[in-house]
Design a protein around this motif. Structure first.
Motif, mmCIF file in Angstrom:
data_model
loop_
_atom_site.group_PDB
_atom_site.id
_atom_site.type_symbol
_atom_site.label_atom_id
_atom_site.label_comp_id
_atom_site.label_asym_id
_atom_site.label_seq_id
_atom_site.Cartn_x
_atom_site.Cartn_y
_atom_site.Cartn_z
ATOM 1 N N GLN A 73 2.395 1.780 -3.345
ATOM 2 C CA GLN A 73 1.404 2.286 -4.293
ATOM 3 C C GLN A 73 1.211 3.797 -4.141
ATOM 4 N N LEU A 74 1.391 4.277 -2.898
ATOM 5 C CA LEU A 74 1.227 5.704 -2.632
ATOM 6 C C LEU A 74 2.490 6.501 -2.943
ATOM 7 N N LYS A 110 0.841 -1.203 0.000
ATOM 8 C CA LYS A 110 0.000 0.000 0.000
ATOM 9 C C LYS A 110 0.873 1.249 0.000
ATOM 10 N N ARG A 111 1.931 1.279 0.805
ATOM 11 C CA ARG A 111 2.821 2.453 0.849
ATOM 12 C C ARG A 111 3.546 2.630 -0.480
#
Length: 798
Positions: free
Chosen positions: A80-81, A77-78
């Protein structure tokens, strides 16, 4: 949904812990602990099919390798950000990619076979280029590979070169006689990332440079000489550039991961579910479990079922069923006889099947999917809540009665216990009747004879008992359906030594009806044991009959093989007879040739008469040889009076002719010339003729008789210059070749042609070996083009 309390009562939680131990990663272990029974038949069948396919394929191809992967959802998730990940997180993601690729490779072993697992395998994310990029760039969680980028490789090369130059200068200083007396030790060390040398405190002014540190005692100063300050500064600059390049590479790798974060996360979820399926398969192998048939009609029938938490060697298999011929099963028998284990096995195996697990029962077992599995088992008295054993049971039973319906399986242990026996029995019967009217499937244990009687008198209610061996005062743990059990309290007490008067007095207090009922149960048990013994006897006799049948079949096979051997022996003997017949025919043909050529002589009639007699004798001999299978050839017992020698005149019974021994016997055969034929015959077919002294007379007389008879000698006959040996074996071919050369020499031929064919070359070699040693052969060669080439041999005679 089934209450967690009932799942714990039936010990499903412990089975799920065993399942978790078979899983390969932490997430699949947690998934295993959270497995819950299916709420519908379709869901249960789907879960079971996943386990069945995993077990089938793993049995054929082995289990796939699943590495110790970790959940990378947060890191993905990180990434992807847009955040940069640590090297440890990148390595974990690389391991996830490698594990998914390994699973996919395992599946490709049986690509042509369909499986319900295919949907999960298709969700695996395969990106070899990303995996290779991560593996090639990262050495460990603390270091990038030099080849992670061309810039990083160049910077690290320059850093190493600068460090070598610094060390080179400092090594020159510490080896110099000028500086050695100033140094505490002749070594180069580092302080704050810069190369320094240890200088004695009293000489710190003698070495020009920057002081970076001192020892704890103050006796040593760590000085960076002025000559290497610039080189150290250069190293620092290069290291800063290296760190910036490392951060850039990590950001680049993180961006690559972020671009595929959703696919990687979905593939990881599929991999965890696959691992759970294979964990179920491993647990099935460990429990020696089988596939049950799932239904939703309320019929559960377990064959040779074992409680999964009891070691396989100690568990006694039981047959237990409910819902088919009866809806309520009342199990009775002595304490510690296995009643509670029986109903727990029924409930636990039902829950396992509803969770998609294979069950430790024989093939052919059927399990129904229930909306509720309700159990009141064990002593749940509570001092804190002021509940006695009876009260705690009643609290549970009230809840069970309220929840039960036609889709429920209810398990009740020691129903009605803990209170007045009369009231407890009446209450137990009433509870069973209420649950039965609701359509629930029930298995209950009890000691009350009233409940046994209720089971005997009520439709779709059946008695069962746990067998007890009164001789050893121990339970066998076998469940016997259709037979009510006995508590055997008086008998056990008597065997344990309780005074007989006490036992007899106790029997007086038992009501007549109870005594009569127990007597009936006892008679039933005695009859059952007798039938069991008879069944065992019948089983033993059947097994003996089966063994006898197998032995008879084996004997028949042996006789068939023996017959085949006899037939083969007969065929071999027939072939020998054919060979002997062929030799006999050749002799007859030779004699016919001589008779034809002597037909114009005066004694032709005598020759013809002798030939007819000889022919008839030969035919009688052939008739005796004509039945090889029955072994009708009979000869008188005969033993040679002495060993045969070369030149002996003998009578060959199989040829019905006299012959001369050409050389001493070898083994059980001897080479004999009978007329025009040279042949090897068994010693058993040879009879010794006249002595040597008479041989010359016989030979002279025969020669005179032959000359007087006008028979033309062999040497005067027309002989062809060609011999065809094809189809003969080596020994026969050599004999034919010798006779042919003898005739050719007597006929004055100078060159002959022997036809042996090309074939395997065995016959050609035998001909060559014989021609090489023959006294009448001057030379020989293979045929040329137009003569037959390698298929013939041309021999020149002396």
């Amino acid at each position: 949904m089934i209450s967690q309390k009932h799942l714990d009562t039936l010990e499903l939680t412990q089975v799920l812990h065993l399942l978790a131990e078979c899983a390969g990663c932490e997430d699949s272990k947690q998934l295993a602990l959270n497995v819950a029974p299916a709420e519908s038949l379709g869901q249960a069948v789907r879960q079971l099919n996943f386990t069945v396919d995993a077990n089938t394929f793993s049995a054929r191809y082995g289990y796939p390798a699943l590495y110790r992967v970790v959940n990378c959802a947060g890191a993905l998730k990180r990434a992807q950000l847009g955040s940069s990940l640590s090297l440890r997180e990148l390595l974990d993601i690389s391991l996830v990619l490698r594990s998914m690729r390994s699973l996919d490779s395992w599946r490709k072993q049986f690509m042509e076979e369909q499986s319900v697992l295919d949907g999960l395998f298709e969700c695996l994310f395969l990106e070899r280029s990303l995996e290779n990029r991560l593996n090639s760039a990262i050495v460990s969680e603390n270091e990038l590979d030099d080849n992670a980028s061309a810039t990083l490789s160049d910077l690290r090369r320059k850093i190493r070169q600068a460090q070598l130059r610094v060390r080179g200068q400092l090594d020159g200083m510490i080896r110099s006689s000028t500086y050695q007396k100033y140094l505490q030790e002749p070594i180069v060390t580092m302080r704050d990332g810069r190369f320094v040398i240890p200088v004695k405190s009293e000489y710190k002014g003698e070495v020009k440079g920057l002081v970076h540190d001192t020892s704890s005692s103050g006796a040593t100063f760590f000085i960076e000489p002025m000559g290497v300050v610039e080189l150290n500064n250069e190293i620092r600059v290069l290291e800063n550039k290296e760190q910036l390049e490392v951060e850039r590479i990590i950001a680049e790798l993180s961006a690559l991961v972020g671009a595929f974060s959703e696919q990687i996360d979905a593939g990881y979820g599929a991999m965890v579910e696959l691992d759970l399926c294979f964990a179920k398969s491993r647990l099935a192998d460990r429990m020696r479990a089988n596939i049950p048939t799932l239904t939703d009609d309320g019929v559960t029938e377990l064959r040779r079922a074992r409680h999964p938490l009891i070691p396989y060697e100690k568990a006694v298999p039981i047959d237990i069923a409910v819902g088919k011929d009866y809806d309520t099963l009342v199990i009775t028998g002595p304490n510690t006889g296995g009643k509670t284990v029986a109903i727990k096995t029924l409930g636990l195996l039902t829950l396992m099947a509803m969770c998609g697990l294979l069950i430790p029962a024989s093939s052919g077992s059927t399990v129904s999917v229930y909306s509720q599995v309700l159990a009141d088992i064990g002593d749940e008295q509570s001092i804190e809540q002021s509940l006695s054993t009876f009260s705690s049971h009643m609290v549970n039973i009230i809840s069970i009665v309220g929840q039960a319906d036609e889709c429920s399986l209810v398990l009740l242990d020691e129903l009605g216990a803990g209170t007045d026996p009369v009231e407890g029995a009446a209450l137990a019967v009433s509870i069973l009747e209420t649950l039965k009217n609701k359509g629930a499937k029930i298995a209950a244990t009890t000691h009350y004879p009233e409940i046994k009687m209720y089971a005997l008198e009520t439709k779709r209610v059946e008695n069962a008992s746990c067998e007890f061996d009164v001789n050893t005062l121990s339970p066998t743990y076998r469940l016997l359906t259709g037979i009510p059990g006995r508590s055997n309290a008086f008998l056990i007490s008597e065997r344990l030594g309780l005074d007989g008067e006490i036992i007899e007095r106790a029997k007086e207090f038992v009501s007549t009806e109870n005594t009569r009922f127990e007597d009936v149960v006892s008679e039933l048990e005695t009859t059952r044991q007798q039938l069991e013994a008879e069944r065992e006897t019948a089983k033993r006799l059947r097994e003996e009959a089966e063994r006898s049948r197998e032995e008879a079949a084996e004997t028949a096979k042996r006789l068939e093989k023996s017959t085949e051997k006899e037939l083969e022996r007969a065929r071999t003997q027939a072939r020998q007879i054919i060979e002997e017949t062929r030799l006999q025919a050749e002799i007859l043909f030779e004699e016919l040739d001589e008779i034809k050529k002597a037909k114009d002589k005066e004694n032709f009639s005598d020759l013809l008469g002798r030939s007819k007699l000889s022919y008839r004798g030969a035919m009688r001999e052939l008739e005796e040889l004509s039945d090889p299978v029955s072994g009708s050839r009979t000869q008188d017992e005969y033993r040679l009076p002495r060993p045969l020698e070369k030149g002996d005149i003998v009578f060959v019974t199989t040829l019905n002719k006299e012959g001369m021994v050409l050389k001493k016997p070898e083994g059980q055969s001897v080479l004999v010339q009978a007329g025009l034929i040279k042949t090897s015959v068994p010693l058993s077919d040879v009879r010794l003729g006249p002595a040597k002294k008479e041989q010359k007379k016989r030979q002279g007389a025969a020669a005179g008789k032959s000359s007087r008879s006008g028979v033309i000698s062999r040497g005067s006959r027309d002989v062809k210059n060609e011999l065809d040996l094809r189809g003969l074996d080596s020994e026969q071919a050599v004999m034919e070749l010798d006779q042919f050369i003898d005739r050719a020499v007597l006929s004055g031929l100078k060159s002959v042609c022997i036809i042996h064919g090309k074939g395997t070359g065995v016959l050609r070699t035998a001909v060559a070996n014989r021609l090489r040693s023959h006294r009448d052969v001057a030379s020989f060669r293979l045929g040329r083009y137009g003569e037959g080439e390698d298929g013939v041999t041309i021999a020149e005679l002396k």
